[in-house]
Design a protein around this motif. Sequence first.
Motif, PDB file in Angstrom:
ATOM      1  N   VAL A  14      38.576  45.766  40.862  1.00  0.00           N
ATOM      2  CA  VAL A  14      38.442  44.456  40.541  1.00  0.00           C
ATOM      3  C   VAL A  14      37.404  43.576  41.394  1.00  0.00           C
ATOM      4  N   THR A  15      36.942  42.403  41.037  1.00  0.00           N
ATOM      5  CA  THR A  15      36.083  41.665  41.663  1.00  0.00           C
ATOM      6  C   THR A  15      37.076  40.341  42.158  1.00  0.00           C
ATOM      7  N   GLN A  16      37.020  39.762  43.265  1.00  0.00           N
ATOM      8  CA  GLN A  16      37.705  38.935  43.499  1.00  0.00           C
ATOM      9  C   GLN A  16      36.818  37.549  43.876  1.00  0.00           C
ATOM     10  N   HIS A  17      37.261  36.320  43.420  1.00  0.00           N
ATOM     11  CA  HIS A  17      36.787  35.201  43.978  1.00  0.00           C
ATOM     12  C   HIS A  17      37.594  33.839  43.762  1.00  0.00           C
ATOM     13  N   MET A  18      37.244  32.926  44.608  1.00  0.00           N
ATOM     14  CA  MET A  18      37.891  31.501  44.624  1.00  0.00           C
ATOM     15  C   MET A  18      37.075  30.848  44.149  1.00  0.00           C
ATOM     16  N   ASP A  19      37.580  29.999  43.019  1.00  0.00           N
ATOM     17  CA  ASP A  19      36.747  29.064  41.952  1.00  0.00           C
ATOM     18  C   ASP A  19      36.700  27.831  42.913  1.00  0.00           C
ATOM     19  N   ALA A  20      35.895  26.763  42.183  1.00  0.00           N
ATOM     20  CA  ALA A  20      35.569  25.582  42.817  1.00  0.00           C
ATOM     21  C   ALA A  20      36.802  24.516  43.181  1.00  0.00           C
ATOM     22  N   ALA A  21      37.904  25.062  42.324  1.00  0.00           N
ATOM     23  CA  ALA A  21      39.283  23.901  42.736  1.00  0.00           C
ATOM     24  C   ALA A  21      39.946  24.740  43.741  1.00  0.00           C
ATOM     25  N   GLY A  22      39.635  25.985  43.985  1.00  0.00           N
ATOM     26  CA  GLY A  22      40.552  26.861  44.835  1.00  0.00           C
ATOM     27  C   GLY A  22      41.424  27.837  44.481  1.00  0.00           C
ATOM     28  N   ASN A  23      41.309  27.920  43.174  1.00  0.00           N
ATOM     29  CA  ASN A  23      42.172  29.084  42.259  1.00  0.00           C
ATOM     30  C   ASN A  23      41.596  30.377  42.736  1.00  0.00           C
ATOM     31  N   TRP A  24      42.593  31.445  42.873  1.00  0.00           N
ATOM     32  CA  TRP A  24      41.865  32.608  43.207  1.00  0.00           C
ATOM     33  C   TRP A  24      41.974  33.645  42.078  1.00  0.00           C
ATOM     34  N   TRP A  25      40.875  34.226  41.674  1.00  0.00           N
ATOM     35  CA  TRP A  25      40.819  34.940  40.558  1.00  0.00           C
ATOM     36  C   TRP A  25      40.306  36.682  40.802  1.00  0.00           C
ATOM     37  N   ALA A  26      41.256  37.444  40.115  1.00  0.00           N
ATOM     38  CA  ALA A  26      40.734  38.927  40.105  1.00  0.00           C
ATOM     39  C   ALA A  26      40.337  39.429  38.769  1.00  0.00           C
ATOM     40  N   THR A  27      39.182  39.896  38.922  1.00  0.00           N
ATOM     41  CA  THR A  27      38.897  40.392  37.374  1.00  0.00           C
ATOM     42  C   THR A  27      38.394  41.857  37.193  1.00  0.00           C
ATOM     43  N   LEU A  28      39.015  42.302  36.390  1.00  0.00           N
ATOM     44  CA  LEU A  28      39.082  43.693  35.869  1.00  0.00           C
ATOM     45  C   LEU A  28      38.051  43.781  34.559  1.00  0.00           C
TER      46      LEU A  28
END
Length: 415
Positions: free
Chosen positions: A50-64
């Motif tokens: 997965v790729t991981q990133h924090m969005d502009a509001a501070g939410n954390w995302w993991a994408t498969l």
Amino acid sequence: MALNPQRTIDELKALRTLTGDEHGAQRVAFTDTWVTARAFLNARLDALPVTQHMDAAGNWWATLPGRSDRTLIIGGHLDSVPNGGWLDGCLNVLAGLEVMRRVSEQYAGTPPVTLKLVDWADEEGARFGRSLYGSSAAGGNIDVAEMQKLRDRDGVSLEDALRRVGVTLTAAPQARKELENAAAYLELHIEQGPVLEGLGLPLGAVLGTVGVERHTVTFHGQAAHSGSTPMNVRRDAFRAAGQLSQEIYAIAERHGGVCTIGSCKTLPGIVTSVVETCEITLDQRHLDAGKLAAMWQDAQDAAKRAADEGGCTVTFGDLWHIEPIPFHPELINAAEASVRQVSGTAHRLPSGPLHDAAEVARSGVPTVMLFVQSLRGISHNKIEDTSEAHLALSVEALDALTDRTIAWIQAQPGA
């Protein structure tokens, strides 16, 4: 890789040890302990493709990434209230992590649709008083100017707390892009109430989050001496409020909702004076918007009658309002089928508390939640608990719901 619910339970216990103390969970948003909890999650996600990133509001995302960019999101929140429970919010995230592991393995890293796991920032609002911050930003429902005014009890601004973890508050609305390809959103949560336990059921499918009408009701009478004023001529504001309190619960029962008189203030507030002014706060909740409106109207009518009978007047003030947010009917059916699949029986119920799922649904994304039984119905407390057998069933139900939802997304026009 077979689904392993016990691994989720073990990870929940490890997170409790890492981020709690003898008073309970301490994962308050944007604190060092919250950052530690996120690192705990990141380390486990690193083992997946997965790729991981924090969005502009501070939410954390993991994408498969999947064969389609249409996206199924599973969400939750790692933050807690101070001295909170070991399951509230983090069960959602860690169960979603386990489902992501299983999906990744089953489809050799490329499922039919894209799968995302999100840790929403500051669901609780425990520090700054504004719940659902991260999901509201992604859903397009925040007022930056109002949020710039927020301070915690130590005087630290939300803006400064966000800056400390790498977020610029004025950029938070840019988080909306995270939902651009969202085809469905799923969330598992402890019930935080006694309904499922009372029915002897481990799991339930959630119909939606209730609407809330929150107001002040202020009775105005006449101050007078407690000893020299006969009872039959008193204009006692507290007596009028007391009469309303007897009616307000009957109103809730009549409409099938709930209500709470949460505070009462009297003036002049001394033992030797009849009460001149009595202000109460009223919280009313219902899943049906029409019945919620009727509850509030009935409350106003009852307050006016109580005031008239007591020689008083009454005024009303607005505190807060949110409309009921129903979940997607086809996904509710899928949730019920998933619950029945793993536990043999099913029950549908509304959510009294608000959740990030409400903001996602409000933005137009098809959404549903699963509830798992809470022992004693207690949450936001160190004794919050759910049996391990039911926790395992909840992970299995979320996994079954994920498969059903992937199939549902694939069957949609344009998929």
